[in-house]
Write a protein that holds these residues in place. Sequence first.
Motif, short mmCIF file in Angstrom:
data_model
loop_
_atom_site.label_atom_id
_atom_site.label_comp_id
_atom_site.label_asym_id
_atom_site.label_seq_id
_atom_site.Cartn_x
_atom_site.Cartn_y
_atom_site.Cartn_z
N GLU A 1 -26.31 41.36 -16.81
CA GLU A 1 -25.80 41.71 -15.62
C GLU A 1 -23.76 41.16 -16.87
OE1 GLU A 1 -25.24 41.01 -11.78
OE2 GLU A 1 -26.78 41.95 -11.34
N HIS A 2 -24.10 40.69 -17.39
CA HIS A 2 -22.54 39.81 -18.12
C HIS A 2 -23.25 39.15 -19.94
CE1 HIS A 2 -22.62 38.22 -14.08
NE2 HIS A 2 -23.14 37.80 -14.07
N PHE A 3 -24.11 39.63 -20.24
CA PHE A 3 -24.10 39.40 -22.18
C PHE A 3 -23.93 40.61 -22.46
CE2 PHE A 3 -26.76 40.06 -25.75
CZ PHE A 3 -26.41 38.38 -26.28
N THR A 4 -22.29 40.03 -23.46
CA THR A 4 -21.79 40.96 -24.49
C THR A 4 -21.67 40.78 -25.90
OG1 THR A 4 -19.52 39.86 -24.87
CG2 THR A 4 -20.17 41.21 -22.46
N ALA A 5 -22.52 39.46 -26.25
CA ALA A 5 -22.68 39.70 -27.64
C ALA A 5 -21.09 39.15 -28.46
CB ALA A 5 -23.86 40.45 -27.97
N LEU A 6 -20.22 39.10 -27.52
CA LEU A 6 -19.05 38.92 -28.47
C LEU A 6 -18.86 37.46 -28.36
CD1 LEU A 6 -16.79 41.07 -25.87
CD2 LEU A 6 -17.95 42.00 -28.46
N GLY A 7 -18.28 37.43 -29.67
CA GLY A 7 -17.39 35.61 -30.25
C GLY A 7 -16.84 35.65 -30.54
N LYS B 1 -13.47 37.18 -19.06
CA LYS B 1 -14.89 38.08 -19.96
C LYS B 1 -15.34 38.89 -19.22
CE LYS B 1 -19.21 36.47 -20.56
NZ LYS B 1 -20.68 37.31 -20.12
N SER B 2 -15.68 40.81 -19.35
CA SER B 2 -16.68 41.07 -18.35
C SER B 2 -16.84 42.05 -19.34
CB SER B 2 -15.27 42.10 -17.85
OG SER B 2 -15.45 43.19 -16.60
N LYS B 3 -18.13 42.53 -18.62
CA LYS B 3 -19.16 43.52 -19.31
C LYS B 3 -17.99 45.45 -18.22
CE LYS B 3 -23.47 44.75 -20.68
NZ LYS B 3 -24.89 43.59 -20.78
N PHE B 4 -18.21 46.50 -19.06
CA PHE B 4 -17.94 46.84 -18.50
C PHE B 4 -18.60 47.49 -17.27
CE2 PHE B 4 -16.61 47.96 -22.93
CZ PHE B 4 -15.42 48.32 -22.49
N PHE C 1 -15.63 43.38 -23.24
CA PHE C 1 -14.14 42.59 -23.67
C PHE C 1 -14.42 40.53 -23.49
CE2 PHE C 1 -12.32 43.36 -19.38
CZ PHE C 1 -11.77 42.00 -18.80
N LEU C 2 -13.19 40.28 -24.10
CA LEU C 2 -13.61 38.63 -24.22
C LEU C 2 -11.87 38.56 -24.03
CD1 LEU C 2 -14.70 36.56 -23.73
CD2 LEU C 2 -15.09 36.38 -25.38
N ARG C 3 -10.92 37.82 -23.30
CA ARG C 3 -10.08 37.74 -24.12
C ARG C 3 -9.64 36.22 -23.94
NH1 ARG C 3 -4.98 39.69 -19.65
NH2 ARG C 3 -5.96 39.17 -18.20
N THR C 4 -8.39 36.64 -24.43
CA THR C 4 -7.44 34.83 -24.19
C THR C 4 -6.08 35.44 -24.59
OG1 THR C 4 -7.87 34.46 -26.49
CG2 THR C 4 -10.20 33.31 -25.65
N ARG C 5 -5.22 34.00 -23.47
CA ARG C 5 -4.17 34.30 -24.02
C ARG C 5 -3.69 32.68 -24.30
NH1 ARG C 5 -1.12 35.71 -19.19
NH2 ARG C 5 -2.05 38.30 -19.61
N VAL D 1 0.57 35.57 -26.36
CA VAL D 1 0.17 36.47 -26.31
C VAL D 1 -1.11 36.73 -25.99
CG1 VAL D 1 -0.39 35.71 -29.04
CG2 VAL D 1 -0.56 38.28 -28.37
N ASP D 2 -2.20 37.75 -25.64
CA ASP D 2 -3.32 37.65 -25.02
C ASP D 2 -3.80 38.23 -26.89
OD1 ASP D 2 -2.81 37.02 -22.76
OD2 ASP D 2 -3.36 38.97 -21.98
N PHE D 3 -5.38 37.88 -26.61
CA PHE D 3 -6.14 38.55 -27.40
C PHE D 3 -7.77 39.03 -27.53
CE2 PHE D 3 -3.59 35.71 -31.00
CZ PHE D 3 -3.34 36.19 -31.51
N VAL D 4 -7.77 40.14 -27.75
CA VAL D 4 -8.58 40.87 -26.91
C VAL D 4 -9.02 41.67 -28.33
CG1 VAL D 4 -9.46 42.22 -25.35
CG2 VAL D 4 -6.98 41.41 -25.36
N ASN D 5 -10.79 40.69 -27.73
CA ASN D 5 -12.21 41.44 -28.32
C ASN D 5 -12.80 42.01 -27.71
OD1 ASN D 5 -14.06 41.85 -30.18
ND2 ASN D 5 -14.68 39.12 -30.13
#
Length: 446
Positions: free
Chosen positions: A95-101, A144-147, A162-166, A174-178
Amino acid sequence: MSSESLPILLITANVGSVFEDPSKLLKTWIQKFMDVVKKFEPVFLAVHMQEVGGKTYEKSMEYVQEFIKILCEATELVSYDRIRIYLDEDYQSAEHFTALGNLYFARNSIKSLKIWNFLIHEWEDVVGKSIHTGSIESIPTKEKSKFPQNFFPECKWSRKGFLRTRWDIEGSVVDFVNIHLFHDASNLAACEEFPSVYCKSRRRALVHTLERFEKDTANMRAPYFVFGDFNFRCDTEGVVKKLTEALTAHRVTGVKSADSVKVHYRDADGQNVLTVGKKEFTHADHQAQFKGEWLRKFDRELDPLREILFEYPIAFPPSYPFEEDPDMPENYMNSRCPGWCDRILLSPSAKQLISTDNVKYSLIGEESCMGDHKPVYLQFELKPNQGSVEGSRETGEIIAAINDMIENEYAKQLDVKRHSYIQLNSGGDGDVLFNGQAMIFRETTV
């Protein structure tokens, strides 16, 4: 605070194939990555990765840890005294895994640097190095959120989200969104129409994400850069029509399974010029054909969203799918029509933060093997002391309108039977002859 503009470097890289065979690809990848960092010497470096660890994450985890260690201890990055790393590694959580870094490096010359806490909705000073790995669900300095599962084609989970930081960098927020969007599972289905079923799913997830940011009253709106593997593909229907204007199409069914169905486009002499299968896209002059300028006009997925997402002009070859063989670093695989999957996009308000149009937007390692995706970078100068530039209400209204339109179209599609088959007359040689150039074979599995 500084009044001078700040050199920023953003990089997006799908590294799945790199970790599939790290002994062959990782050293070159790191070398070319460091070459770009040394070339531009940014004060702030943001790296967004997708498919960290590859397809067999449980086997590749040790390589991921070694990779992060190499970066954090590299002499080229010794002056970056503040590091924040977020690696979504909990592969056992469907439900949560995105493999984003998301990896961020700040040079010691930055006097004021803060990161947003999405839990308490306050700024935190960035000091030292913090590396968050494993399950990062509870880490408050990221979102972080899985669709939603119903967004996934056939409602089958895969690692997309996606995985977002501000950040507050010298007084500019600024936000950086993966982001990682859905891929094309079948070339045959992608050929049917434009926008394809996959394109529609990608747009739905992307616009849903942007509207989520617009409606985020707890954290408020901020300018954003969205960079990742959008999986944007060329208008495959249009590409096939262009390549086969004087050819005849023949459908060939293999004996093993439906996955072995192929369409051969033949010239007057009966020679195959183009072959399209579920995971095959082969032209007789493959390498030369897909490096020409003609292909750019078929890069159309972003067109309906250009009012809400800005992109600097692309002057580089498609970033995917390259051969994973170091002896063929500039060759495309015969699996997909090459496309500009990896992009760096920005909101209209984020564009206001860039001090000049003297930006660099290109590939990393164009002449080296970097895996099946070439990393893409954007180098620019950030204006300091801009606060949080407000996005216009009009932009939010456009996003909402586009999202409503997409959702309405999706609701209509639910009423359409998912599987349709066309009875075709068999040719004398056992092939099936298509009438005209239109692709009428439907395949819905994703």
